[in-house]
Design a protein around this motif. Sequence first.
Motif, mmCIF file in Angstrom:
data_model
loop_
_atom_site.group_PDB
_atom_site.id
_atom_site.type_symbol
_atom_site.label_atom_id
_atom_site.label_comp_id
_atom_site.label_asym_id
_atom_site.label_seq_id
_atom_site.Cartn_x
_atom_site.Cartn_y
_atom_site.Cartn_z
ATOM 1 N N LEU A 1 94.946 -92.053 -36.958
ATOM 2 C CA LEU A 1 94.205 -90.679 -36.727
ATOM 3 C C LEU A 1 93.010 -90.805 -38.053
ATOM 4 N N VAL A 2 91.944 -91.409 -37.246
ATOM 5 C CA VAL A 2 90.951 -91.689 -38.327
ATOM 6 C C VAL A 2 89.639 -90.989 -37.657
ATOM 7 N N THR A 3 89.478 -89.756 -38.543
ATOM 8 C CA THR A 3 88.164 -88.919 -37.969
ATOM 9 C C THR A 3 87.162 -89.095 -38.848
ATOM 10 N N ARG B 1 104.853 -101.630 -40.586
ATOM 11 C CA ARG B 1 103.603 -101.016 -40.093
ATOM 12 C C ARG B 1 102.862 -100.025 -40.883
ATOM 13 N N VAL B 2 101.850 -99.410 -40.307
ATOM 14 C CA VAL B 2 100.961 -98.825 -41.310
ATOM 15 C C VAL B 2 100.439 -97.569 -40.688
ATOM 16 N N LEU B 3 100.566 -96.416 -41.410
ATOM 17 C CA LEU B 3 99.804 -95.235 -41.055
ATOM 18 C C LEU B 3 98.366 -95.247 -41.518
ATOM 19 N N LEU B 4 97.363 -94.927 -40.818
ATOM 20 C CA LEU B 4 95.887 -94.644 -41.152
ATOM 21 C C LEU B 4 95.899 -93.185 -40.608
ATOM 22 N N LEU B 5 95.457 -92.292 -41.716
ATOM 23 C CA LEU B 5 95.236 -91.140 -41.628
ATOM 24 C C LEU B 5 93.823 -90.553 -42.161
ATOM 25 N N SER B 6 93.257 -89.537 -41.773
ATOM 26 C CA SER B 6 92.213 -88.882 -42.233
ATOM 27 C C SER B 6 92.394 -87.386 -42.295
ATOM 28 N N PRO B 7 93.231 -86.944 -43.410
ATOM 29 C CA PRO B 7 93.339 -85.571 -43.950
ATOM 30 C C PRO B 7 92.094 -85.282 -44.397
ATOM 31 N N SER C 1 92.457 -93.348 -32.629
ATOM 32 C CA SER C 1 93.591 -92.546 -32.383
ATOM 33 C C SER C 1 94.497 -93.343 -31.660
ATOM 34 N N GLY C 2 95.607 -93.258 -32.376
ATOM 35 C CA GLY C 2 96.768 -94.242 -31.322
ATOM 36 C C GLY C 2 97.262 -95.671 -32.234
ATOM 37 N N ALA D 1 90.456 -84.133 -41.401
ATOM 38 C CA ALA D 1 89.197 -84.228 -41.500
ATOM 39 C C ALA D 1 88.352 -83.911 -40.253
ATOM 40 N N PRO D 2 87.169 -83.070 -40.267
ATOM 41 C CA PRO D 2 86.627 -82.889 -38.888
ATOM 42 C C PRO D 2 85.771 -84.023 -38.467
ATOM 43 N N ALA D 3 85.760 -84.183 -37.223
ATOM 44 C CA ALA D 3 84.880 -85.277 -36.676
ATOM 45 C C ALA D 3 83.874 -84.725 -35.920
ATOM 46 N N PRO D 4 82.690 -85.182 -36.261
ATOM 47 C CA PRO D 4 81.334 -84.376 -35.482
ATOM 48 C C PRO D 4 81.579 -84.520 -33.988
#
Length: 173
Positions: free
Chosen positions: A135-137, A151-157, A122-123, A9-12
Amino acid sequence: MPATEFAVAPAPLWRLLWLWLPLLGVAVLLVTTHLQEQRTPMDMAITLPFLLVLGGVLSWAFLRRRITLEHGELRVTSTFYRRRTAVSSMLLEQARIVDLAEHSQFKPGMKINGFGMPGFQSGHYRMGKHKAFCLVTDPSRVLYLPLRDDRVLLLSPEHPRALLDALNAQAAR
């Protein structure tokens, strides 16, 4: 099976102001103290190019994001960090697509080793009792992926449902 890449997902780009405004403030302070003869020309010759290079590297890192699914492994590249996770180590039945504004229990907490600014993480972060790789955008659509090792993955595809469906299909094989 060939590698499948999922758009992030795009980050401004205006979020880069959180990076460049402090660097600009340091540059202005440096020039001001130089004009008041409190700094030598050598200070400016070293510090100003350093600030430009630092800003360039951090801007490049901000734009470095990738999510790839290949050979039963999810590969996430985010700023200075990379994470490889086997699909078999994911608890896909507990995975969710969440809006972090509505579900604050999924928000990344304390930064352990990461790159962050408002609306962008990020990280490596803490998330309650869990460690999270982020990776949260776009905080309004985040894919929460718990792992077997707590553990957990948090992603913003860009399309979180498509990534979750691909992970489920990969796990079914």
